[in-house]
Design a protein around this motif. Structure first.
Motif, PDB file in Angstrom:
ATOM      1  N   THR A   1       0.824  -1.207   0.000  1.00 21.69           N
ATOM      2  CA  THR A   1       0.000   0.000   0.000  1.00 21.69           C
ATOM      3  C   THR A   1       0.859   1.257   0.000  1.00 21.69           C
ATOM      4  O   THR A   1       0.558   2.234  -0.694  1.00 21.69           O
ATOM      5  CB  THR A   1      -0.920   0.000   1.232  1.00 21.69           C
ATOM      6  N   SER A   2       1.942   1.236   0.757  1.00 19.13           N
ATOM      7  CA  SER A   2       2.824   2.408   0.803  1.00 19.13           C
ATOM      8  C   SER A   2       3.486   2.657  -0.549  1.00 19.13           C
ATOM      9  O   SER A   2       3.715   3.814  -0.929  1.00 19.13           O
ATOM     10  CB  SER A   2       3.886   2.227   1.891  1.00 19.13           C
ATOM     11  N   ILE A   3       3.786   1.605  -1.295  1.00 16.96           N
ATOM     12  CA  ILE A   3       4.370   1.774  -2.633  1.00 16.96           C
ATOM     13  C   ILE A   3       3.371   2.456  -3.568  1.00 16.96           C
ATOM     14  O   ILE A   3       3.738   3.330  -4.368  1.00 16.96           O
ATOM     15  CB  ILE A   3       4.819   0.419  -3.208  1.00 16.96           C
ATOM     16  N   LEU A   4       2.096   2.071  -3.477  1.00 12.14           N
ATOM     17  CA  LEU A   4       1.068   2.721  -4.288  1.00 12.14           C
ATOM     18  C   LEU A   4       0.963   4.206  -3.954  1.00 12.14           C
ATOM     19  O   LEU A   4       0.890   5.058  -4.852  1.00 12.14           O
ATOM     20  CB  LEU A   4      -0.284   2.037  -4.065  1.00 12.14           C
ATOM     21  N   ILE A   5       0.940   4.515  -2.663  1.00  9.76           N
ATOM     22  CA  ILE A   5       0.840   5.919  -2.249  1.00  9.76           C
ATOM     23  C   ILE A   5       2.103   6.677  -2.632  1.00  9.76           C
ATOM     24  O   ILE A   5       2.047   7.840  -3.052  1.00  9.76           O
ATOM     25  CB  ILE A   5       0.569   6.004  -0.740  1.00  9.76           C
ATOM     26  N   PHE A   6       3.262   6.016  -2.485  1.00  7.57           N
ATOM     27  CA  PHE A   6       4.528   6.640  -2.867  1.00  7.57           C
ATOM     28  C   PHE A   6       4.525   6.993  -4.365  1.00  7.57           C
ATOM     29  O   PHE A   6       4.994   8.072  -4.756  1.00  7.57           O
ATOM     30  CB  PHE A   6       5.682   5.699  -2.545  1.00  7.57           C
ATOM     31  N   ALA A   7       3.992   6.093  -5.173  1.00  6.18           N
ATOM     32  CA  ALA A   7       3.897   6.372  -6.612  1.00  6.18           C
ATOM     33  C   ALA A   7       3.008   7.581  -6.863  1.00  6.18           C
ATOM     34  O   ALA A   7       3.283   8.406  -7.745  1.00  6.18           O
ATOM     35  CB  ALA A   7       3.371   5.154  -7.351  1.00  6.18           C
ATOM     36  N   GLY A   8       1.928   7.700  -6.089  1.00  3.12           N
ATOM     37  CA  GLY A   8       1.068   8.868  -6.217  1.00  3.12           C
ATOM     38  C   GLY A   8       1.772  10.144  -5.803  1.00  3.12           C
ATOM     39  O   GLY A   8       1.592  11.204  -6.419  1.00  3.12           O
ATOM     40  N   LEU A   9       2.585  10.057  -4.761  1.00  2.00           N
ATOM     41  CA  LEU A   9       3.336  11.233  -4.308  1.00  2.00           C
ATOM     42  C   LEU A   9       4.299  11.730  -5.384  1.00  2.00           C
ATOM     43  O   LEU A   9       4.528  12.942  -5.512  1.00  2.00           O
ATOM     44  CB  LEU A   9       4.113  10.901  -3.030  1.00  2.00           C
ATOM     45  N   LYS A  10       4.867  10.817  -6.143  1.00  2.00           N
ATOM     46  CA  LYS A  10       5.846  11.214  -7.165  1.00  2.00           C
ATOM     47  C   LYS A  10       5.191  11.942  -8.337  1.00  2.00           C
ATOM     48  O   LYS A  10       5.896  12.549  -9.149  1.00  2.00           O
ATOM     49  CB  LYS A  10       6.603   9.986  -7.675  1.00  2.00           C
ATOM     50  N   THR A  11       3.875  11.869  -8.452  1.00  2.00           N
ATOM     51  CA  THR A  11       3.199  12.576  -9.545  1.00  2.00           C
ATOM     52  C   THR A  11       2.883  14.025  -9.182  1.00  2.00           C
ATOM     53  O   THR A  11       2.439  14.789 -10.049  1.00  2.00           O
ATOM     54  CB  THR A  11       1.885  11.862  -9.919  1.00  2.00           C
TER      55      THR A  11
END
Length: 279
Positions: free
Chosen positions: A154-164
């Motif tokens: 889940t943190s990887i998904l949110i991290f990917a969102g943060l990078k956008t």
């Protein structure tokens, strides 16, 4: 090919399951049509409503804790270790493990006699806990096992969102005098809404479908305290051989999950993003 696979492996079995829900079928003899009898029985079934309560209790323990921890971990990676691929590789490992393996690890660690968790509690002078053997502790314990398994993913998904999220938005907010907390609430969270909507929808559906951890650790016990809906369906289908009633429960669960998903998508406006509002 994807459409063909969906029709063969999902759509047709779903329609077949709906038809079976109107029958009394023990898998061995021909099915007997009973109309709405299974649905009438379902809404008067105290054990079914107990399973609904147990499942909702699991969802309440699992989802908020997992999302909060995943959000904190994603922000930590974004601010401190954004270039460290090894950290992302490490935290994703529990998600890559089979569910049965994770459940076994959790069961051994939470064992009331030999588990490492109780060993730590004893060394700290605290009383040992039964965890999976306690009516009050079993659902929180199962939730913790699955939080450990999925929080990295889940943190990887949110991290990917943060990078956008463009860095200039944070720079502009900083110039306007916004501190880190204000930037998080005014910039980060609004722009993460589509990602958070996806995470919440998929994780709530997954939480309603919890089965493997229950099957390995408790078998629905103690005293039906961990008898979630999927375990209840399994009991009727493959223990009591009442496939008609089992598919009735599954059909009702499917309708509920579709309704919950539509409500979440509308509430979070999952099909739109707020990035254009900041440009």
């Amino acid at each position: 090919p994807a459409v063909v696979g969906f029709i063969i492996f999902f759509a047709l079995p779903a329609v077949r399951g709906l038809l079976i829900s109107f029958t009394n079928w023990n898998l061995l003899t021909p099915a007997e049509y009973v109309g709405l009898q299974n649905y009438q029985k379902l809404f008067n079934d105290a054990s079914f409503w107990n399973s609904v309560q147990v499942t909702l209790k699991y969802v309440i323990f699992n989802i908020p804790l997992q999302i909060i921890l995943a959000m904190a971990l994603a922000v930590f990676m974004d601010r401190v270790f954004q270039k460290s691929a090894w950290l992302r590789n490490i935290i994703i490992i529990p998600w890559l493990l089979p569910g049965v393996v994770v459940a076994l690890l959790g069961m051994w660690m939470l064992d009331n006699r030999l588990g490492i968790i109780n060993e730590i509690l004893t060394r700290l002078g605290l009383p040992s806990q039964t965890f999976l053997g306690s009516v009050d502790q079993v659902i929180p314990s199962i939730a913790l096992i699955n939080v450990w398994r999925y929080v990295g993913y889940t943190s990887i998904l949110i991290f990917a969102g943060l990078k956008t999220i463009p860095q200039q938005l944070y720079d502009a907010a900083s110039i306007d005098g916004a501190n880190g907390v204000r930037q998080f609430w005014s910039v980060t969270l609004p722009l993460l809404r589509p990602v958070l909507a996806f995470v919440l929808i998929t994780h709530i559906i997954g939480s309603f479908q919890i089965f493997d951890t229950i099957a390995v650790t408790t078998g629905g016990g103690p005293v039906k305290a961990s008898q979630v809906l999927y375990w209840y369906i399994y009991e009727f289908a493959f223990v009591r051989f009442n496939m008609g009633y089992a598919t009735t429960i599954a059909t009702v669960l499917f309708i509920v999950l579709v309704g919950v998903t539509l409500i979440q998508m509308r509430f979070f406006r999952a099909n739109s993003a707020d990035l254009a509002d900041f440009s």
